[in-house]
Structure formats: C-alpha cells, structure tokens
Design a protein around this motif. Structure first.
Motif, PDB file in Angstrom:
ATOM      1  N   CYS A  31       0.853  -1.190   0.000  1.00 33.51           N
ATOM      2  CA  CYS A  31       0.000   0.000   0.000  1.00 33.51           C
ATOM      3  C   CYS A  31       0.888   1.239   0.000  1.00 33.51           C
ATOM      4  O   CYS A  31       1.494   1.575   1.015  1.00 33.51           O
ATOM      5  N   ARG A  33       1.087   5.025   0.048  1.00 35.61           N
ATOM      6  CA  ARG A  33       0.216   6.147   0.435  1.00 35.61           C
ATOM      7  C   ARG A  33       1.013   7.441   0.383  1.00 35.61           C
ATOM      8  O   ARG A  33       2.181   7.479   0.773  1.00 35.61           O
ATOM      9  N   TYR A  75     -12.754  -7.779  -0.290  1.00 39.26           N
ATOM     10  CA  TYR A  75     -12.113  -7.261   0.921  1.00 39.26           C
ATOM     11  C   TYR A  75     -10.835  -6.509   0.557  1.00 39.26           C
ATOM     12  O   TYR A  75     -10.595  -5.400   1.041  1.00 39.26           O
ATOM     13  N   GLN A  77     -10.012  -5.146  -2.387  1.00 39.92           N
ATOM     14  CA  GLN A  77     -10.365  -3.932  -3.128  1.00 39.92           C
ATOM     15  C   GLN A  77     -10.869  -2.846  -2.171  1.00 39.92           C
ATOM     16  O   GLN A  77     -10.500  -1.678  -2.294  1.00 39.92           O
ATOM     17  N   PHE A  78     -11.726  -3.218  -1.242  1.00 38.54           N
ATOM     18  CA  PHE A  78     -12.261  -2.281  -0.265  1.00 38.54           C
ATOM     19  C   PHE A  78     -11.145  -1.689   0.594  1.00 38.54           C
ATOM     20  O   PHE A  78     -11.077  -0.482   0.812  1.00 38.54           O
ATOM     21  N   ALA A  79     -10.236  -2.545   1.077  1.00 32.77           N
ATOM     22  CA  ALA A  79      -9.145  -2.076   1.939  1.00 32.77           C
ATOM     23  C   ALA A  79      -8.237  -1.108   1.188  1.00 32.77           C
ATOM     24  O   ALA A  79      -7.848  -0.071   1.730  1.00 32.77           O
ATOM     25  N   LYS A  80      -7.893  -1.416  -0.051  1.00 40.55           N
ATOM     26  CA  LYS A  80      -7.045  -0.511  -0.848  1.00 40.55           C
ATOM     27  C   LYS A  80      -7.717   0.847  -1.018  1.00 40.55           C
ATOM     28  O   LYS A  80      -7.065   1.890  -0.899  1.00 40.55           O
ATOM     29  N   LYS A  81      -9.017   0.834  -1.284  1.00 35.78           N
ATOM     30  CA  LYS A  81      -9.742   2.090  -1.476  1.00 35.78           C
ATOM     31  C   LYS A  81      -9.795   2.885  -0.174  1.00 35.78           C
ATOM     32  O   LYS A  81      -9.504   4.087  -0.151  1.00 35.78           O
ATOM     33  N   GLU A  82     -10.164   2.234   0.913  1.00 39.45           N
ATOM     34  CA  GLU A  82     -10.315   2.927   2.192  1.00 39.45           C
ATOM     35  C   GLU A  82      -8.986   3.405   2.774  1.00 39.45           C
ATOM     36  O   GLU A  82      -8.941   4.421   3.464  1.00 39.45           O
ATOM     37  N   LEU A  83      -7.913   2.678   2.500  1.00 38.80           N
ATOM     38  CA  LEU A  83      -6.598   3.082   2.988  1.00 38.80           C
ATOM     39  C   LEU A  83      -5.932   4.118   2.056  1.00 38.80           C
ATOM     40  O   LEU A  83      -4.853   4.587   2.345  1.00 38.80           O
ATOM     41  N   LYS A  84      -6.595   4.375   0.939  1.00 42.40           N
ATOM     42  CA  LYS A  84      -6.109   5.351  -0.047  1.00 42.40           C
ATOM     43  C   LYS A  84      -4.750   4.948  -0.628  1.00 42.40           C
ATOM     44  O   LYS A  84      -3.853   5.789  -0.785  1.00 42.40           O
TER      45      LYS A  84
END
Length: 87
Positions: A31, A33, A75, A77-84
């Motif tokens: 990730c 960021r 899960y 995909q969601f985590a990548k989006k939410e963690l930016k």
C-alpha cells in the motif's frame, strides 16, 4: 495440527499474493500512500497490508472456496480504497 498440514492452499487473484485454504483465505498487498514516507527506512509492517478471512467450522467444498475467494477479492479492493493506496 495434523489438519493444518493436510490443508491444500490454492493461489487466488487477490492483492499481491492471495491464498485460499480449508476454512479460510488471506491476501497481502503493498500500500503506497502519499502521507507515508518512502524508502528502506519504512518497516515492512507499514508498507504491506495483510488480510485474512476465517470460516473455521465450514466444510471444505468447492463452493465454500469459491465464496471465500470472492469475499477476499472484495475485501482487498475495499481495503485498498479505504486506505487510499495509490497502487
């Protein structure tokens, strides 16, 4: 312990590395960021995200593995989006 050794782990397309096994699934992804420093000084625990799903009492059937694989993909995909994550 014998049960764990007998489990088959199959790769799945989730994160950078994903696996599904008897009663569970997991994925790891990098990730990147904008708000975190870059370079070798950053420990791996702050570079990578590890996700795991557990269905301990579920029977190992092709359908259960299919469901766990689908959930793990969502899960990740969601985590990548939410963690930016930028990657």
């Amino acid at each position: 312990m014998e049960r764990l050794r007998a489990q088959t782990r199959d790769p799945v397309q989730a994160g950078d590395e994903g696996l599904v096994w008897d009663g569970g699934a997991g994925a790891v992804f990098l990730c990147v960021r904008p708000d975190l420093p870059r370079g070798p000084a950053l420990p791996p625990s702050q570079k990578f995200v590890e996700l795991e799903l557990a269905a301990d009492r579920a029977l190992d059937t092709p359908r259960n593995r299919e469901v766990l694989t689908g959930l793990l993909k969502q899960y990740a995909q969601f985590a990548k989006k939410e963690l930016k994550c930028r990657n």
